[in-house]
Design a protein around this motif. Structure first.
Motif, PDB file in Angstrom:
ATOM      1  N   TYR A   1     -14.646   6.926   4.486  1.00 14.60           N
ATOM      2  CA  TYR A   1     -14.137   6.260   5.682  1.00 14.60           C
ATOM      3  C   TYR A   1     -13.896   4.780   5.378  1.00 14.60           C
ATOM      4  CZ  TYR A   1     -14.012   4.312  10.369  1.00 14.60           C
ATOM      5  OH  TYR A   1     -13.667   3.630  11.486  1.00 14.60           O
ATOM      6  N   ARG A   2     -14.920   4.188   4.734  1.00 11.38           N
ATOM      7  CA  ARG A   2     -14.851   2.754   4.447  1.00 11.38           C
ATOM      8  C   ARG A   2     -13.693   2.438   3.488  1.00 11.38           C
ATOM      9  NH1 ARG A   2     -20.121   2.155   2.611  1.00 11.38           N
ATOM     10  NH2 ARG A   2     -19.280   1.876   0.548  1.00 11.38           N
ATOM     11  N   GLU A   3     -13.611   3.236   2.411  1.00 14.10           N
ATOM     12  CA  GLU A   3     -12.584   2.974   1.403  1.00 14.10           C
ATOM     13  C   GLU A   3     -11.191   3.164   2.006  1.00 14.10           C
ATOM     14  OE1 GLU A   3     -13.424   2.224  -2.351  1.00 14.10           O
ATOM     15  OE2 GLU A   3     -14.644   1.358  -0.788  1.00 14.10           O
ATOM     16  N   CYS A   4     -11.054   4.204   2.849  1.00 12.72           N
ATOM     17  CA  CYS A   4      -9.730   4.513   3.404  1.00 12.72           C
ATOM     18  C   CYS A   4      -9.295   3.503   4.454  1.00 12.72           C
ATOM     19  CB  CYS A   4      -9.715   5.937   3.964  1.00 12.72           C
ATOM     20  SG  CYS A   4      -9.801   7.168   2.652  1.00 12.72           S
ATOM     21  N   GLN A   5     -10.241   2.682   4.929  1.00 10.93           N
ATOM     22  CA  GLN A   5      -9.872   1.606   5.846  1.00 10.93           C
ATOM     23  C   GLN A   5      -9.132   0.486   5.103  1.00 10.93           C
ATOM     24  OE1 GLN A   5     -10.923   1.120   9.365  1.00 10.93           O
ATOM     25  NE2 GLN A   5     -10.916   3.323   9.073  1.00 10.93           N
ATOM     26  N   LYS A   6      -9.313   0.466   3.782  1.00 13.53           N
ATOM     27  CA  LYS A   6      -8.699  -0.623   3.015  1.00 13.53           C
ATOM     28  C   LYS A   6      -7.203  -0.387   2.877  1.00 13.53           C
ATOM     29  CE  LYS A   6     -12.890  -1.395   0.443  1.00 13.53           C
ATOM     30  NZ  LYS A   6     -13.620  -0.977  -0.720  1.00 13.53           N
ATOM     31  N   PRO A   7      -6.387  -1.435   3.081  1.00 12.23           N
ATOM     32  CA  PRO A   7      -4.940  -1.242   3.054  1.00 12.23           C
ATOM     33  C   PRO A   7      -4.445  -0.621   1.747  1.00 12.23           C
ATOM     34  CG  PRO A   7      -5.526  -3.531   3.586  1.00 12.23           C
ATOM     35  CD  PRO A   7      -6.794  -2.818   3.341  1.00 12.23           C
ATOM     36  N   GLU A   8      -5.092  -0.970   0.620  1.00 10.01           N
ATOM     37  CA  GLU A   8      -4.578  -0.464  -0.653  1.00 10.01           C
ATOM     38  C   GLU A   8      -4.804   1.037  -0.822  1.00 10.01           C
ATOM     39  OE1 GLU A   8      -7.057  -2.595  -0.250  1.00 10.01           O
ATOM     40  OE2 GLU A   8      -8.520  -2.575  -1.897  1.00 10.01           O
ATOM     41  N   PHE A   9      -5.723   1.608  -0.034  1.00 10.56           N
ATOM     42  CA  PHE A   9      -5.987   3.039  -0.176  1.00 10.56           C
ATOM     43  C   PHE A   9      -5.503   3.866   1.014  1.00 10.56           C
ATOM     44  CE2 PHE A   9      -9.901   1.548  -2.711  1.00 10.56           C
ATOM     45  CZ  PHE A   9      -9.163   1.496  -3.882  1.00 10.56           C
ATOM     46  N   ALA A  10      -5.201   3.180   2.137  1.00 12.03           N
ATOM     47  CA  ALA A  10      -4.969   3.899   3.393  1.00 12.03           C
ATOM     48  C   ALA A  10      -3.922   5.001   3.271  1.00 12.03           C
ATOM     49  CB  ALA A  10      -4.569   2.915   4.477  1.00 12.03           C
TER      50      ALA A  10
ATOM     51  N   PRO B   1       0.810  -1.212   0.000  1.00 13.73           N
ATOM     52  CA  PRO B   1       0.000   0.000   0.000  1.00 13.73           C
ATOM     53  C   PRO B   1       0.844   1.262   0.000  1.00 13.73           C
ATOM     54  CG  PRO B   1      -0.873  -1.586   1.552  1.00 13.73           C
ATOM     55  CD  PRO B   1       0.392  -2.158   1.023  1.00 13.73           C
ATOM     56  N   SER B   2       1.924   1.277   0.805  1.00 13.10           N
ATOM     57  CA  SER B   2       2.686   2.523   0.850  1.00 13.10           C
ATOM     58  C   SER B   2       3.433   2.769  -0.451  1.00 13.10           C
ATOM     59  CB  SER B   2       3.615   2.570   2.051  1.00 13.10           C
ATOM     60  OG  SER B   2       4.094   1.294   2.300  1.00 13.10           O
ATOM     61  N   GLU B   3       3.872   1.660  -1.110  1.00 12.80           N
ATOM     62  CA  GLU B   3       4.498   1.844  -2.432  1.00 12.80           C
ATOM     63  C   GLU B   3       3.481   2.433  -3.401  1.00 12.80           C
ATOM     64  OE1 GLU B   3       7.605  -1.886  -2.264  1.00 12.80           O
ATOM     65  OE2 GLU B   3       6.003  -1.895  -3.734  1.00 12.80           O
ATOM     66  N   LEU B   4       2.278   1.928  -3.280  1.00  8.70           N
ATOM     67  CA  LEU B   4       1.210   2.403  -4.175  1.00  8.70           C
ATOM     68  C   LEU B   4       0.961   3.893  -3.949  1.00  8.70           C
ATOM     69  CD1 LEU B   4      -0.944   1.408  -6.208  1.00  8.70           C
ATOM     70  CD2 LEU B   4      -2.490   1.179  -4.280  1.00  8.70           C
ATOM     71  N   ALA B   5       0.895   4.286  -2.680  1.00  9.56           N
ATOM     72  CA  ALA B   5       0.631   5.692  -2.366  1.00  9.56           C
ATOM     73  C   ALA B   5       1.779   6.554  -2.877  1.00  9.56           C
ATOM     74  CB  ALA B   5       0.474   5.865  -0.868  1.00  9.56           C
ATOM     75  N   ALA B   6       3.017   6.073  -2.636  1.00  9.16           N
ATOM     76  CA  ALA B   6       4.172   6.850  -3.080  1.00  9.16           C
ATOM     77  C   ALA B   6       4.146   6.967  -4.595  1.00  9.16           C
ATOM     78  CB  ALA B   6       5.453   6.156  -2.630  1.00  9.16           C
ATOM     79  N   HIS B   7       3.737   5.891  -5.219  1.00  9.78           N
ATOM     80  CA  HIS B   7       3.662   5.893  -6.685  1.00  9.78           C
ATOM     81  C   HIS B   7       2.689   6.983  -7.173  1.00  9.78           C
ATOM     82  CE1 HIS B   7       2.908   4.533 -10.747  1.00  9.78           C
ATOM     83  NE2 HIS B   7       1.619   4.476 -10.443  1.00  9.78           N
ATOM     84  N   TYR B   8       1.538   7.065  -6.536  1.00 10.28           N
ATOM     85  CA  TYR B   8       0.561   8.076  -6.946  1.00 10.28           C
ATOM     86  C   TYR B   8       1.076   9.487  -6.701  1.00 10.28           C
ATOM     87  CZ  TYR B   8      -3.006   4.641  -7.885  1.00 10.28           C
ATOM     88  OH  TYR B   8      -3.712   3.615  -8.415  1.00 10.28           O
ATOM     89  N   ARG B   9       1.841   9.628  -5.583  1.00  9.89           N
ATOM     90  CA  ARG B   9       2.340  10.965  -5.251  1.00  9.89           C
ATOM     91  C   ARG B   9       3.382  11.428  -6.271  1.00  9.89           C
ATOM     92  NH1 ARG B   9       1.237  10.228   0.316  1.00  9.89           N
ATOM     93  NH2 ARG B   9       2.949   8.780   0.532  1.00  9.89           N
ATOM     94  N   THR B  10       4.235  10.468  -6.700  1.00  5.87           N
ATOM     95  CA  THR B  10       5.381  10.892  -7.523  1.00  5.87           C
ATOM     96  C   THR B  10       5.117  10.758  -9.022  1.00  5.87           C
ATOM     97  OG1 THR B  10       6.262   8.696  -7.232  1.00  5.87           O
ATOM     98  CG2 THR B  10       7.107  10.391  -5.752  1.00  5.87           C
ATOM     99  N   SER B  11       4.274   9.838  -9.418  1.00  6.30           N
ATOM    100  CA  SER B  11       4.076   9.649 -10.864  1.00  6.30           C
ATOM    101  C   SER B  11       2.924  10.531 -11.338  1.00  6.30           C
ATOM    102  CB  SER B  11       3.734   8.197 -11.159  1.00  6.30           C
ATOM    103  OG  SER B  11       2.380   7.976 -10.871  1.00  6.30           O
ATOM    104  N   LYS B  12       2.745  10.531 -12.633  1.00  8.20           N
ATOM    105  CA  LYS B  12       1.668  11.350 -13.209  1.00  8.20           C
ATOM    106  C   LYS B  12       0.348  10.587 -13.242  1.00  8.20           C
ATOM    107  CE  LYS B  12       3.959  14.967 -15.636  1.00  8.20           C
ATOM    108  NZ  LYS B  12       5.327  14.661 -16.083  1.00  8.20           N
ATOM    109  N   THR B  13       0.401   9.312 -12.859  1.00  6.30           N
ATOM    110  CA  THR B  13      -0.842   8.522 -12.889  1.00  6.30           C
ATOM    111  C   THR B  13      -1.851   9.155 -11.945  1.00  6.30           C
ATOM    112  OG1 THR B  13       0.628   6.651 -12.955  1.00  6.30           O
ATOM    113  CG2 THR B  13      -1.730   6.168 -12.704  1.00  6.30           C
TER     114      THR B  13
END
Ligand SMILES: Nc1ncnc2c1ncn2[C@@H]1O[C@H](COP(=O)(O)OP(=O)(O)OP(=O)(O)O)[C@@H](O)[C@H]1O
Length: 533
Positions: free
Chosen positions: A504-513, A473-485
């Motif tokens: 709230y519900r979506e942000c509880q999910k590890p892939e979005f947290a 999840p954190s790689e995914l978040a970092a990816h969104y922060r740094t890439s243009k995706t």
């Protein structure tokens, strides 16, 4: 507990098919229309014989019948005769059943009779508003202690019915009446609605779909209805109160259960409103909302025990506003509505043109079609202007209620002192087909409006984290922060009211947290929580 000085002034409700004020039904004089459901009209009346105020409910399924001349009710088409009569019989049977009971938490029927092609039931005149109306005025979800008192009253009424092998089958926020002083009262059983629904379409159940358990659908014949069915509806009422949103219909949940659990809802209520709900409360309600009947508490006693429900002190003096505690605050919408000048009185608007009735083959009076006859008394420009205004008001009502709610059919003019708008909730006809796919339609009024409620979109349509080979999840978040995706759009299909719950519900999910939007959301909730401390 101090008693509030609020007294509910009944809203001014208008309907073209209502009995006029001053009309007489034997010793009863009609004072005003109080509310309109899909299958009946409720009036305040004065009993000249016993010299007291009462409420009278008149059987009036407005989709099938209307008033032609005098007080008599006529069906709109001879094709509706059988449905109309089935509903009438069920209305009378329900009145007879309710007349047998005498409990302060269950609507009392003093007497009932048939006349004017319809039937009437006389009830005590309760002063207050429905739970649905009350919730729409609250800024915060009600506290657990308050909900326990309301639950206790409703459960007492249900216990009485269940002991007579009667399932209520229509527990919903608009059937729980909060008196200004006294215990909450469980209103009607909706028997006429079911009878008409069962007859007018095969395999069709006419239900309040957000509160009906799966076994109430016509095709679920292998699943028995019982106390557990009413307990599902009651738990759905509490879920709706906490989430301030309609619970998902059971048919959608069967496909894929996207309804947030009571635990999610309670956690959000705590985070956003500082309200705490005990584990016993949350888990019992979660269990009662199980889709499979056998997984729910099986009786009112089971439910009360699991909840640890205590008999409240003095429900005869229950004042729901005072018991709400210091957290009782009007919602911003309600405050704004009270500050606005009242809406235009629609009394003068023709919503239907009335003609003398014909007779159908079976002797029931039939109203002439409202479309194929020239209006007699209304001049065309006035009619067009009225229709334009009515359409603007209807759009406003649709906008206000959101797409989940069918259009109201009665004009409602709240009084100046206490603006309590009656939200007319028609039940939704839900056809159950072989595949578990649901198409919801409002019950046809004089002008049916077709709507389709599509199942919520699949989650894969919302989140598309596919571009980079990221794994955590954190790689995914970092990816969104740094890439243009672009970041996945969370809750793009939610409305203003459901958005915070969905986020709230979506942000509880590890892939979005760890997504920036979720980090912001969590920080905002924490800040709100700290502010409250
Ligand atoms: N005994 C009563 N005293 C005061 N108000 C009442 C009483 N019974 C019903 N009402 C009011 O009249 C409204 C309409 O009641 P009714 O039971 O016909 O409608 P409903 O339950 O909303 O619809 P449906 O008949 O479709 O289930 C209620 O919402 C309530 O506000």
């Amino acid at each position: 507990m101090s008693h509030s000085v609020h007294l509910t002034v009944p809203p001014k409700v208008l309907h073209t098919d209502a009995l006029p004020n001053g009309a007489r039904l034997g010793e009863f004089e009609i004072i005003r229309l109080l509310g309109v459901g899909g299958f009946g009209m409720v009036y305040q009346a004065y009993d000249h014989s016993l010299q007291r105020s009462v409420a009278i409910k008149e059987y009036m399924p407005t989709a099938l019948a209307g008033r032609a001349e005098g007080v008599s009710v006529s069906i709109r088409s001879s094709l509706d005769g059988a449905s109309y009569r089935a509903g009438l019989q069920s209305f009378v049977a329900e009145a007879r059943l309710l007349a047998r009971f005498d409990h302060p938490s269950l609507v009392k029927v003093f007497r009932f009779w048939e006349a004017h092609n319809t039937a009437y039931m006389v009830m005590p005149l309760y002063v207050g508003m429905t739970l649905k109306q009350a919730r729409s005025q609250m800024r915060h979800p009600p506290p657990e202690a308050w909900l326990r008192q309301v639950l206790w009253s409703v459960l007492e009424a249900l216990k009485l019915l269940h002991a007579q092998d009667t399932v209520h089958r229509d527990v919903s926020p608009d059937n729980i009446f909060l008196q200004d002083s006294g215990p909450p009262v469980l209103l009607d059983l909706g028997a006429a609605r079911r009878a008409i629904g069962d007859l007018s379409r095969r395999h069709t159940a006419v239900l309040k779909v957000n509160y009906a358990p799966i076994e109430q659908y016509a095709d679920a014949r292998d699943m028995e209805q019982g106390a557990w069915s009413d307990l599902y509806s009651l738990a759905a009422v509490v879920h709706g109160c906490l989430a301030n949103d309609l619970p998902l219909p059971a048919t959608f949940r069967v496909l894929r259960d996207r309804m947030p659990s009571m635990q999610d809802v309670a956690q959000l209520a705590q985070a956003e409103h500082g309200r705490a709900y005990s584990p016993a409360f949350v888990s019992t309600l979660d269990r009662s909302l199980a889709i499979r009947p056998e997984e729910r508490p099986q009786s009112v006693d089971d439910f009360s025990q699991a909840l640890g429900l205590q008999t409240p002190r003095d429900m005869a003096q229950f004042d729901w506003r005072a018991e709400m505690g210091p957290g009782w605050q009007l919602s911003r919408e309600e405050q704004a509505r009270r500050a606005r000048p009242g809406p235009m009185d629609l009394a003068e608007l023709p919503t239907q043109f009335m003609y003398p009735p014909r007779q159908s083959a079976d002797g029931l009076a039939v109203l002439d079609s409202v479309v194929d006859v020239e209006p007699r008394r209304w001049k065309m420009p006035a009619v067009l202007a009225s229709l334009a205004l009515a359409s603007v008001l209807a759009s406003a009502a649709w906008w206000a209620h959101g797409p989940e709610q069918p259009l109201p059919v009665a004009a409602v003019v709240p009084p100046a002192e206490v603006a309590v708008a009656e939200v007319l909730d028609e039940p939704i006809t839900l056809e159950v087909v072989a595949e578990p796919v649901a198409v919801a339609k409002p019950v046809a009024k004089s002008e049916p409006r077709k709507r389709t409620v599509a199942p919520p979109p699949a989650k894969s349509a919302r989140a598309e984290p596919r571009a980079a080979p990221v794994s955590t999840p954190s790689e995914l978040a970092a990816h969104y922060r740094t890439s243009k995706t672009p970041q996945p759009t969370l809750c793009g299909d939610s409305n203003f009211f459901t958005r915070s719950m969905c986020m709230y519900r979506e942000c509880q999910k590890p892939e979005f947290a760890d997504l920036p939007v979720c980090v912001d959301n969590t920080q905002r909730l924490l800040a709100q929580q700290q502010q409250r401390r």
